[in-house]
Design a protein around this motif. Structure first.
Motif, short mmCIF file in Angstrom:
data_model
loop_
_atom_site.label_atom_id
_atom_site.label_comp_id
_atom_site.label_asym_id
_atom_site.label_seq_id
_atom_site.Cartn_x
_atom_site.Cartn_y
_atom_site.Cartn_z
N SER A 143 0.84 -1.20 0.00
CA SER A 143 0.00 0.00 0.00
C SER A 143 0.88 1.25 0.00
CB SER A 143 -0.90 0.01 1.24
OG SER A 143 -1.50 1.28 1.43
N HIS A 144 0.33 2.35 -0.50
CA HIS A 144 1.05 3.62 -0.39
C HIS A 144 1.33 3.97 1.07
CE1 HIS A 144 -0.13 5.39 -4.60
NE2 HIS A 144 0.74 4.40 -4.67
N LEU A 145 0.50 3.46 1.98
CA LEU A 145 0.74 3.68 3.40
C LEU A 145 2.10 3.12 3.82
CD1 LEU A 145 -2.75 2.64 4.86
CD2 LEU A 145 -1.87 4.97 4.63
N ASP A 146 2.59 2.16 3.08
CA ASP A 146 3.84 1.50 3.44
C ASP A 146 5.07 2.29 3.01
OD1 ASP A 146 2.23 -0.55 4.35
OD2 ASP A 146 2.41 -1.71 2.49
N LEU A 147 4.89 3.30 2.17
CA LEU A 147 6.05 4.01 1.64
C LEU A 147 6.79 4.78 2.73
CD1 LEU A 147 4.78 5.27 -1.83
CD2 LEU A 147 6.19 3.28 -1.31
N LEU A 148 6.04 5.46 3.64
CA LEU A 148 6.71 6.25 4.67
C LEU A 148 7.60 5.41 5.56
CD1 LEU A 148 7.25 8.92 6.04
CD2 LEU A 148 5.12 8.66 7.33
N ALA A 178 8.32 -14.08 2.86
CA ALA A 178 6.87 -14.18 2.95
C ALA A 178 6.29 -12.78 2.83
CB ALA A 178 6.45 -14.81 4.28
N PRO A 179 5.01 -12.66 2.49
CA PRO A 179 4.39 -11.33 2.39
C PRO A 179 4.51 -10.58 3.71
CG PRO A 179 2.96 -13.00 1.42
CD PRO A 179 4.07 -13.73 2.11
N LEU A 180 4.84 -9.30 3.64
CA LEU A 180 4.99 -8.47 4.82
C LEU A 180 3.66 -7.85 5.24
CD1 LEU A 180 8.33 -6.76 3.77
CD2 LEU A 180 8.02 -8.69 5.32
N ARG A 181 2.70 -7.86 4.34
CA ARG A 181 1.35 -7.36 4.63
C ARG A 181 0.35 -8.38 4.09
NH1 ARG A 181 -1.77 -2.83 5.30
NH2 ARG A 181 -0.09 -1.30 5.32
N ASP A 182 -0.61 -8.77 4.93
CA ASP A 182 -1.64 -9.73 4.51
C ASP A 182 -3.00 -9.08 4.33
OD1 ASP A 182 -0.01 -12.04 4.45
OD2 ASP A 182 -0.11 -12.16 6.63
N GLU A 183 -3.21 -7.91 4.97
CA GLU A 183 -4.54 -7.30 4.95
C GLU A 183 -4.44 -5.82 4.63
OE1 GLU A 183 -5.94 -8.10 8.86
OE2 GLU A 183 -6.51 -10.17 8.43
N LEU A 184 -5.52 -5.30 4.07
CA LEU A 184 -5.59 -3.87 3.77
C LEU A 184 -7.06 -3.46 3.67
CD1 LEU A 184 -4.00 -1.29 2.97
CD2 LEU A 184 -4.32 -1.98 0.58
N VAL A 185 -7.41 -2.37 4.36
CA VAL A 185 -8.75 -1.80 4.25
C VAL A 185 -8.72 -0.76 3.14
CG1 VAL A 185 -10.55 -0.49 5.41
CG2 VAL A 185 -9.25 -2.22 6.67
N PRO A 191 -18.33 5.45 1.57
CA PRO A 191 -18.43 4.34 2.52
C PRO A 191 -19.08 3.10 1.92
CG PRO A 191 -19.06 6.40 3.57
CD PRO A 191 -18.89 6.71 2.10
N ALA A 192 -19.90 3.30 0.90
CA ALA A 192 -20.53 2.15 0.24
C ALA A 192 -19.51 1.31 -0.52
CB ALA A 192 -21.62 2.62 -0.71
N HIS A 193 -18.32 1.87 -0.76
CA HIS A 193 -17.29 1.16 -1.51
C HIS A 193 -16.20 0.61 -0.60
CE1 HIS A 193 -18.40 3.66 -5.34
NE2 HIS A 193 -19.27 2.69 -5.09
N LEU A 194 -16.48 0.54 0.70
CA LEU A 194 -15.52 -0.04 1.63
C LEU A 194 -15.23 -1.49 1.25
CD1 LEU A 194 -14.00 0.35 4.38
CD2 LEU A 194 -16.00 -0.74 5.43
N ALA A 195 -13.95 -1.85 1.25
CA ALA A 195 -13.56 -3.21 0.91
C ALA A 195 -12.39 -3.63 1.78
CB ALA A 195 -13.18 -3.30 -0.57
N ARG A 200 -5.31 -13.20 -1.19
CA ARG A 200 -5.71 -13.01 -2.59
C ARG A 200 -7.19 -12.68 -2.73
NH1 ARG A 200 -7.97 -17.82 -4.77
NH2 ARG A 200 -7.41 -17.08 -6.86
N TRP A 201 -7.87 -12.45 -1.61
CA TRP A 201 -9.31 -12.22 -1.63
C TRP A 201 -9.63 -10.76 -1.36
CZ3 TRP A 201 -12.18 -16.10 -3.41
CH2 TRP A 201 -11.65 -17.40 -3.32
N LEU A 202 -10.68 -10.27 -2.02
CA LEU A 202 -11.19 -8.93 -1.78
C LEU A 202 -12.65 -9.04 -1.36
CD1 LEU A 202 -10.71 -5.83 -2.01
CD2 LEU A 202 -11.63 -5.97 -4.33
N TYR A 203 -12.95 -8.60 -0.13
CA TYR A 203 -14.31 -8.67 0.39
C TYR A 203 -14.96 -7.30 0.27
CZ TYR A 203 -18.12 -8.94 3.81
OH TYR A 203 -19.33 -8.88 4.43
N ILE A 204 -16.11 -7.25 -0.44
CA ILE A 204 -16.84 -6.01 -0.62
C ILE A 204 -18.21 -6.21 0.04
CG2 ILE A 204 -17.72 -4.32 -2.28
CD1 ILE A 204 -15.71 -5.43 -4.31
N PRO A 205 -18.41 -5.72 1.27
CA PRO A 205 -19.65 -5.99 1.99
C PRO A 205 -20.89 -5.46 1.29
CG PRO A 205 -18.12 -4.66 3.32
CD PRO A 205 -17.44 -4.98 2.05
#
Length: 206
Positions: A143-148, A178-185, A191-195, A200-205
């Motif tokens: 994620s771009h959050l990881d750049l800093l 191994a992957p250093l990040r497994d999850e990302l919001v 808010p309707a597009h929260l995922a 390898r899965w993307l959950y879109i409530p």
């Protein structure tokens, strides 16, 4: 941002630096954001209308920056990251490009503002000769959050323990087993597009 004026100043700042101290440059161009307004020299250079022409201009801008770093003899010692903040947008210009055969987001489903991967899965191209392995790709989650925190580690600085982000330097250097990040919001525009991305899965409530 105006080109070539602002770009010219940026290039001069790189080439004409009075010493060899490390520097950080963040350049956010208007390419390829609408309205699509390529400079006259790029108009008609693609088969996809103003959208494609604007992409050509962006390619030229990146080339000018790389050439400036190379002119200083610093290309092998400079980390260059090319990325975007969202997927392509299917507005009027995007529709023209699509009709001309250009697939804005490759084979991904969806576009900017949406929860599908075409809206937020974007390029991340890293160039650092001798450090980042050449001709390699990674399908791991970054994620771009990881750049800093990644940059902080790179320059030997500590980051606050509650900082939102993961140091991805081992991944960039090809050292992570191994992957250093497994999850990302992911929250795209509404808010309707929260995922939630997990593995390898993307959950879109919604």
């Amino acid at each position: 941002m105006s080109f070539p004026g602002a770009l010219g100043s940026t290039l001069a700042g790189i080439v004409d630096r009075p010493d060899d101290r490390p520097y950080f440059l963040y350049l956010a161009t208007s390419n390829i954001h609408h309205p699509f307004t390529p400079a006259p020299r790029f108009e008609g250079t693609s088969d996809c209308g103003p959208y494609g022409d604007f992409v050509h201009e962006l390619d030229w801008i990146v080339g000018q920056l790389v050439a400036a770093v190379e002119a200083r003899g610093e290309l092998d010692n400079t980390l260059i990251i090319f990325t975007s903040d969202n997927g392509g947008m299917l507005n009027h210009g995007g529709q023209q490009a699509w009709e001309a055969g250009h697939r804005l987001n490759g084979g991904l489903l969806g576009f900017k503002f949406g929860a599908w991967e075409g809206g937020h899965r974007i390029p991340l191209i890293v160039h650092w000769p001798g450090r980042v392995p050449a001709d390699t790709t990674s399908d791991r989650l970054i994620s771009h959050l990881d750049l800093l925190p990644t940059f902080a580690t790179l320059v030997g600085q500590e980051t606050p323990p509650d900082l939102d982000g993961v140091d991805q330097l081992p991944e960039l250097l090809g050292q992570a087993e191994a992957p250093l990040r497994d999850e990302l919001v992911v929250l795209c525009n509404s808010p309707a597009h929260l995922a939630i991305r997990t593995g390898r899965w993307l959950y879109i409530p919604a």
